[in-house]
Design an enzyme around this catalytic site. Structure first.
Site, PDB file in Angstrom:
ATOM      1  N   ASN A   8       0.862  -0.905   0.067  1.00 24.54           N
ATOM      2  CA  ASN A   8       0.397   0.056   0.040  1.00 24.54           C
ATOM      3  C   ASN A   8       0.650   1.248   0.041  1.00 24.54           C
ATOM      4  O   ASN A   8       1.351   1.780   1.062  1.00 24.54           O
ATOM      5  CB  ASN A   8      -0.978  -0.004   1.638  1.00 24.54           C
ATOM      6  CG  ASN A   8      -1.345   1.740   1.684  1.00 24.54           C
ATOM      7  OD1 ASN A   8      -1.786   1.428   1.015  1.00 24.54           O
ATOM      8  ND2 ASN A   8      -2.244   1.316   2.594  1.00 24.54           N
ATOM      9  N   LYS A  10       0.065   4.550   0.318  1.00 26.90           N
ATOM     10  CA  LYS A  10       0.005   5.414   0.596  1.00 26.90           C
ATOM     11  C   LYS A  10      -0.385   6.463  -0.858  1.00 26.90           C
ATOM     12  O   LYS A  10      -0.281   7.031  -1.861  1.00 26.90           O
ATOM     13  CB  LYS A  10      -0.247   5.647   1.889  1.00 26.90           C
ATOM     14  CG  LYS A  10      -0.198   4.196   2.840  1.00 26.90           C
ATOM     15  CD  LYS A  10      -0.138   4.370   3.746  1.00 26.90           C
ATOM     16  CE  LYS A  10      -0.473   3.265   4.771  1.00 26.90           C
ATOM     17  NZ  LYS A  10       0.152   3.500   6.372  1.00 26.90           N
ATOM     18  N   GLU A  93      -6.493   4.868   7.478  1.00 27.20           N
ATOM     19  CA  GLU A  93      -6.508   6.924   7.291  1.00 27.20           C
ATOM     20  C   GLU A  93      -7.796   7.257   6.594  1.00 27.20           C
ATOM     21  O   GLU A  93      -7.125   8.186   6.765  1.00 27.20           O
ATOM     22  CB  GLU A  93      -5.094   6.735   6.448  1.00 27.20           C
ATOM     23  CG  GLU A  93      -3.770   5.677   7.392  1.00 27.20           C
ATOM     24  CD  GLU A  93      -2.680   5.346   6.775  1.00 27.20           C
ATOM     25  OE1 GLU A  93      -2.694   5.622   5.351  1.00 27.20           O
ATOM     26  OE2 GLU A  93      -2.154   5.126   7.562  1.00 27.20           O
ATOM     27  N   GLU A 161      -5.761  -4.363  10.714  1.00 32.96           N
ATOM     28  CA  GLU A 161      -4.574  -3.372  11.718  1.00 32.96           C
ATOM     29  C   GLU A 161      -5.180  -3.020  12.596  1.00 32.96           C
ATOM     30  O   GLU A 161      -5.684  -1.788  12.493  1.00 32.96           O
ATOM     31  CB  GLU A 161      -4.575  -2.826   9.717  1.00 32.96           C
ATOM     32  CG  GLU A 161      -4.570  -3.694   7.984  1.00 32.96           C
ATOM     33  CD  GLU A 161      -4.078  -2.353   7.841  1.00 32.96           C
ATOM     34  OE1 GLU A 161      -2.838  -2.824   7.176  1.00 32.96           O
ATOM     35  OE2 GLU A 161      -4.222  -1.391   7.161  1.00 32.96           O
ATOM     36  N   GLY A 167       2.429   2.108  10.171  1.00 33.81           N
ATOM     37  CA  GLY A 167       3.097   3.465  10.563  1.00 33.81           C
ATOM     38  C   GLY A 167       4.411   3.688  11.588  1.00 33.81           C
ATOM     39  O   GLY A 167       5.113   4.417  12.055  1.00 33.81           O
ATOM     40  N   SER A 206       3.280  -2.445  10.167  1.00 33.26           N
ATOM     41  CA  SER A 206       4.070  -2.123  10.680  1.00 33.26           C
ATOM     42  C   SER A 206       5.268  -3.643  10.063  1.00 33.26           C
ATOM     43  O   SER A 206       6.008  -3.946  10.859  1.00 33.26           O
ATOM     44  CB  SER A 206       4.913  -1.795  12.166  1.00 33.26           C
ATOM     45  OG  SER A 206       4.227  -0.750  12.142  1.00 33.26           O
TER      46      SER A 206
HETATM   47  P1  PGA Z   1       2.987   0.422   7.736  1.00 30.29           P
HETATM   48  O1  PGA Z   1       1.776   0.464   7.095  1.00 30.29           O
HETATM   49  O2  PGA Z   1       3.493  -0.768   6.665  1.00 30.29           O
HETATM   50  O3  PGA Z   1       3.484   1.171   7.527  1.00 30.29           O
HETATM   51  O4  PGA Z   1       2.274  -0.097   9.044  1.00 30.29           O
HETATM   52  C1  PGA Z   1       0.418  -0.676   6.638  1.00 30.29           C
HETATM   53  C2  PGA Z   1      -0.370  -0.025   6.082  1.00 30.29           C
HETATM   54  O5  PGA Z   1      -0.560   1.130   6.589  1.00 30.29           O
HETATM   55  O6  PGA Z   1      -1.502  -0.609   5.463  1.00 30.29           O
END
Ligand code: PGA
Length: 248
Positions: A8, A10, A93, A161, A167, A206
């Site tokens: 992803n 983003k 998000e 998640e 993040g 993460s």
């Molecule tokens: P991250 O994000 O691996 O940077 O924690 C995962 C996500 O939001 O899909």
């Protein structure tokens, strides 16, 4: 059940980063036992899907309507025409930034599944929910509210998640992941019957090369949704390799 690893991106990625997408696609060829997808910004869907036909390119959101007066939004037919074969809906998000409710997410997922897209529905509790001992209740409520209940054999993907793990570099413990994925599986079977057993449940938050093998080994973890560590082929491909190792 084949393991699914989805990146992803983003709100990251300009044309100069198409080279990284090509590197991910080329590298993924070495892991034929794993399904790999990359959800890129909408501006890159068409070019990426042209350049890397072997990689499933996806979008990060869609509107529930096919067309209409919704300034700035993109419909399922639009992203599909651009080349998306996958879409993420209900990412935390978007639930937070855009105030999307589970009812909104369900409408988007319904449209995406009907449009033939591999549809990833995200759920996950906040840190306050977990601290209060409400993680499973909250995630179950999101799942029940966000999952389309159709009879026409359209099977989505669920991504669990935990918001506090996204993040942050923090991941849920193996025990917590096992408990939550088993609870999600139980609800899926309750709601979808036999099909509920076929839904892939991804863990996200993460995920990186150093923890992927451990997380992917957990029962009912059928893949991963990867944010930060999907931006570079050098970080993302070892996660795909960990999934392939499960098959080998
Ligand atoms: P991250 O994000 O691996 O940077 O924690 C995962 C996500 O939001 O899909």
């Amino acid at each position: 059940m084949r393991t699914l690893i989805v990146g992803n991106w983003k709100m990251n990625g300009l044309r100069k980063d198409l080279a990284e997408i090509e590197a991910i696609a080329a590298g993924a060829l070495a892991f034929p036992g794993v399904d790999v997808g990359l959800c890129v910004p909408a501006t890159l869907i068409a070019e990426a899907s042209n350049r890397v036909p072997n990689l499933t390119i996806g979008a990060q959101d869609c509107h529930s309507a096919a067309s209409g007066a919704h300034t700035g939004s993109l419909s399922v037919p639009m992203i599909a025409e651009a080349g998306a074969r996958m879409v993420i809906v209900g990412h935390s998000e978007r639930r937070a930034d855009n105030h999307e409710t589970s009812a909104d997410v369900k409408a988007k997922a319904t449209a995406a599944l009907a449009g033939g897209l591999n549809t990833i529905i995200c759920v996950g509790e906040s840190e306050a929910d977990r601290d209060a001992g409400n993680a499973i209740t909250v995630v179950n409520a999101q799942l029940r509210g966000s999952l389309p209940l159709s009879s026409d054999n359209l099977v989505p993907v669920i991504a669990y998640e935990p918001v506090w793990a996204i993040g942050t570099g923090r991941t849920a413990s193996v025990a917590d992941v096992r408990e939550m994925h088993s609870a999600v599986r139980q609800t899926l079977v309750e709601l979808l019957g036999d099909q509920g057993a076929k839904v892939r449940i991804l863990y996200g938050g993460s995920v990186k090369a150093s923890n992927a093998a451990e997380l992917l080994a957990v029962e009912n973890v059928n893949g991963a949704l990867v944010g930060g560590a999907s931006l570079k082929a050098a970080d993302f491909l070892p996660i795909v390799a960990a999934a392939q190792a499960k098959v080998d």
